[in-house]
Write an enzyme that holds these catalytic residues in place. Structure first.
Site, PDB file in Angstrom:
ATOM      1  N   ASN A  39      -5.824 -35.332 -16.129  1.00  0.00           N
ATOM      2  CA  ASN A  39      -4.578 -35.780 -16.535  1.00  0.00           C
ATOM      3  C   ASN A  39      -3.539 -35.848 -15.496  1.00  0.00           C
ATOM      4  OD1 ASN A  39      -4.634 -35.511 -19.480  1.00  0.00           O
ATOM      5  ND2 ASN A  39      -4.996 -33.403 -19.215  1.00  0.00           N
ATOM      6  N   ARG A  91      -5.293 -28.942 -11.642  1.00  0.00           N
ATOM      7  CA  ARG A  91      -5.438 -28.582 -12.883  1.00  0.00           C
ATOM      8  C   ARG A  91      -3.992 -28.317 -13.371  1.00  0.00           C
ATOM      9  NH1 ARG A  91      -9.486 -24.142 -13.847  1.00  0.00           N
ATOM     10  NH2 ARG A  91      -7.967 -22.677 -13.839  1.00  0.00           N
ATOM     11  N   THR A 136      -8.683 -25.459 -20.693  1.00  0.00           N
ATOM     12  CA  THR A 136      -9.304 -26.008 -21.739  1.00  0.00           C
ATOM     13  C   THR A 136     -10.667 -26.533 -21.046  1.00  0.00           C
ATOM     14  OG1 THR A 136      -8.392 -28.470 -21.753  1.00  0.00           O
ATOM     15  CG2 THR A 136      -7.447 -26.699 -23.017  1.00  0.00           C
ATOM     16  N   ARG A 188      -9.134 -33.160 -32.772  1.00  0.00           N
ATOM     17  CA  ARG A 188      -8.353 -31.938 -33.148  1.00  0.00           C
ATOM     18  C   ARG A 188      -7.811 -32.293 -34.416  1.00  0.00           C
ATOM     19  NH1 ARG A 188      -6.256 -31.396 -27.168  1.00  0.00           N
ATOM     20  NH2 ARG A 188      -7.454 -29.669 -26.485  1.00  0.00           N
ATOM     21  N   HIS A 212      -2.035 -39.687 -24.628  1.00  0.00           N
ATOM     22  CA  HIS A 212      -2.718 -38.288 -24.805  1.00  0.00           C
ATOM     23  C   HIS A 212      -1.737 -37.342 -24.297  1.00  0.00           C
ATOM     24  CE1 HIS A 212      -5.557 -35.009 -24.418  1.00  0.00           C
ATOM     25  NE2 HIS A 212      -5.583 -34.964 -23.235  1.00  0.00           N
ATOM     26  N   ARG A 231       1.712 -32.859 -18.649  1.00  0.00           N
ATOM     27  CA  ARG A 231       0.959 -33.712 -17.936  1.00  0.00           C
ATOM     28  C   ARG A 231       1.183 -34.489 -16.897  1.00  0.00           C
ATOM     29  NH1 ARG A 231      -1.268 -33.019 -23.343  1.00  0.00           N
ATOM     30  NH2 ARG A 231      -3.138 -31.856 -23.476  1.00  0.00           N
TER      31      ARG A 231
END
EC number: 1.1.1.27
Length: 331
Positions: free
Chosen positions: A137, A98, A247, A168, A192, A105
């Site tokens: 990611n 994570r 998230t 978003r 991204h 990322r």
């Protein structure tokens, strides 16, 4: 006679029937579980399989969901053995290390490549015809990694990409205009994450181009500072991570949105990560988000977006950054 035998008389021996629209979620972390619950509540599949190396966590999550079976129509299974995922239509990969607070990322990448070397061959072994959706990611690089490791054709490997970034973006434009996000048409393409590209030239409400009304929109010279909205999109994830540690909900809903388009063969257009070599002046074998058509066979078409020179340059710059990282990877 047992209670069951007294209650039920058997008419025929059932043949095992495979599910026509089984979905697997790999990884039962925050994103995996948010994806799972979103898929369940939208009633998208007959069977949901979950798999993870953390046995206790997996067992607990599966039990917790199974306890709600009365309120669902989906069979829920889970095991650390990938045989539980057999014959999936869509496999969603959320597993991986994570992102830590403040970590980019791209920094995550080699940690997750090593995890993928275990996951992807197992998916391919049990669901050789599935559509592979990567969420972990850095998603664009890991989608490339999944494509390489799986040997799948490019139309059966996609990344969740900027589907969430665009959501978003549309939410924030809607806030500024006091409109529902579905009425604010706007696209974010490219990587991204930090170098994503907002396509200001395409932003419209009811077909009315906002840049037509405000030619400075999205530039430094814009008195209304619309540029801040894209900055908010980029910073949004970091802000949420800072506040709650990770998230989950929005990305989970975004995943379910993509799964729905595939399973229901909707031919909906989504900004997702695909092989963009030869598009928008990109020369290398990289995956970036562009508007793509999703249906039962996977990613069937790519929409030719009219990007301005500046936007195209940003996409090429993203591609170079990603390629710089990719060529150093040991696959």
């Amino acid at each position: 006679m047992s209670t069951k035998e007294k209650l039920i008389s058997h008419v025929m021996k059932e043949e095992p029937v495979g599910s026509g629209n089984k979905v697997t979620v790999v990884g039962v972390g925050m994103v995996g579980m948010a994806s799972a619950i979103s898929i369940l509540l939208k009633d998208l599949c007959d069977e949901l399989a979950m798999v993870d190396v953390m046995e206790d966590k997996l067992k607990g999550e599966v039990m917790d969901l199974q306890h709600g079976s009365l309120f669902l129509k989906t069979k829920i299974v889970g095991d650390k053995d990938y045989s539980v995922t057999a014959n999936s239509k869509v496999v969603v990969v959320t597993a991986g290390a994570r992102q830590q607070e403040g970590e980019s990322r791209l920094n995550l990448v080699q940690r997750n490549v090593n995890i993928f070397k275990f996951i992807i061959p197992n998916i391919v072994k049990y669901s050789p015809n599935c559509i592979l959706m990567v969420v972990s990611n850095p998603v664009d690089i890991l989608t490339y990694v999944a494509w390489k490791l799986s040997g799948f054709p490019r139309h059966r490997v996609l990344g969740s990409g900027t589907n969430l970034d665009s959501a978003r973006f549309r939410h924030l434009i809607g806030e500024k205009l006091h409109l529902h996000p579905s009425s604010c048409h706007a696209w974010i393409v490219g990587e991204h994450g930090d170098s994503s590209v907002p396509v200001w030239s395409g932003v419209n409400v009811a077909g009315v181009s906002l840049q037509g009304l405000n030619p400075q929109m999205g530039t430094e010279g814009d008195g209304e500072n619309w540029m801040a909205i894209h900055k908010e999109v980029v910073d949004g994830a970091y802000e949420v991570i800072k506040l709650k540690g990770y998230t989950s909900w929005a990305i989970g809903m975004s995943v379910a949105d993509l799964v729905e388009s595939i399973i229901k063969n909707m031919h909906k257009v989504h900004p997702v990560s695909t092989l963009v070599q030869g598009m928008h002046g990109v020369k290398d074998e990289v995956f970036l988000s562009v508007p793509c058509v999703l249906g039962n066979s996977g990613l069937t078409d790519v929409i030719h977006m009219a990007l301005k020179a500046e936007e195209e340059k940003q996409v090429q710059k993203s591609a170079e950054t990603l390629w710089g990282v990719q060529k150093e990877l040991t696959l």
